[in-house]
Design a protein around this motif. Structure first.
Motif: not given
Length: 150
Positions: A17-28
């Motif tokens: 979930l942490t990686l999902l959040f970070v990936t979502g943030f940076f990809s946006a």
């Protein structure tokens, strides 16, 4: 060497979930990223509820879009040249807040958020339209992944 990869796999599974959040943030943000792949990988773990996955992915991706909005507000010159303006700026000028529903799209999505900030559009409507657009995209991906069976 296998031990290292095994431990890395365990750590990644525990922090999906942490990686999902970070990936979502940076990809946006204006940086490249693959939040869709991270979402599907997290779903495939079957460790978390779909609601949790949608919440984390949407929150990270929305905050990344709002980062672009904030960066746009820092751009001082708001003169607009329709003939030479970026396509995202033209869309925001033409469709207003509704254009932000497309903030999830590749290539054009990040500049849409940036243009909204640059044009000094109100924060709360931008937040709502960015959030809804990104949430709908993730709901569609979850539906495709699960075969709309959940």
């Amino acid at each position: 060497m296998d031990f290292i990869f095994q431990q890395l796999g365990i750590w990644l599974a525990d922090s999906a979930l942490t990686l999902l959040f970070v990936t979502g943030f940076f990809s946006a943000t204006l940086l490249p990223g693959g939040s869709e792949a991270a979402l599907l990988a997290t779903l495939s773990l079957k460790q978390y509820s779909i609601f949790s996955i949608l919440l984390v992915a949407t929150l990270g991706n929305t905050l990344g879009g709002l980062t672009n909005y904030g960066l746009g507000r820092w751009i001082p010159n708001r003169t607009q040249d329709e003939k030479y303006g970026h396509k995202a700026l033209q869309w925001v000028n033409k469709y207003g807040y509704w254009a932000l529903l497309l903030s999830w799209t590749p290539i054009i999505g990040d500049p849409l958020c940036l243009a909204a900030g640059w044009l000094r559009m109100r924060f709360v409507p931008c937040l709502i339209f960015i959030l809804v657009g990104k949430l709908l995209r993730y709901i569609m991906l979850v539906g495709l992944f699960t075969g709309f069976g959940y």
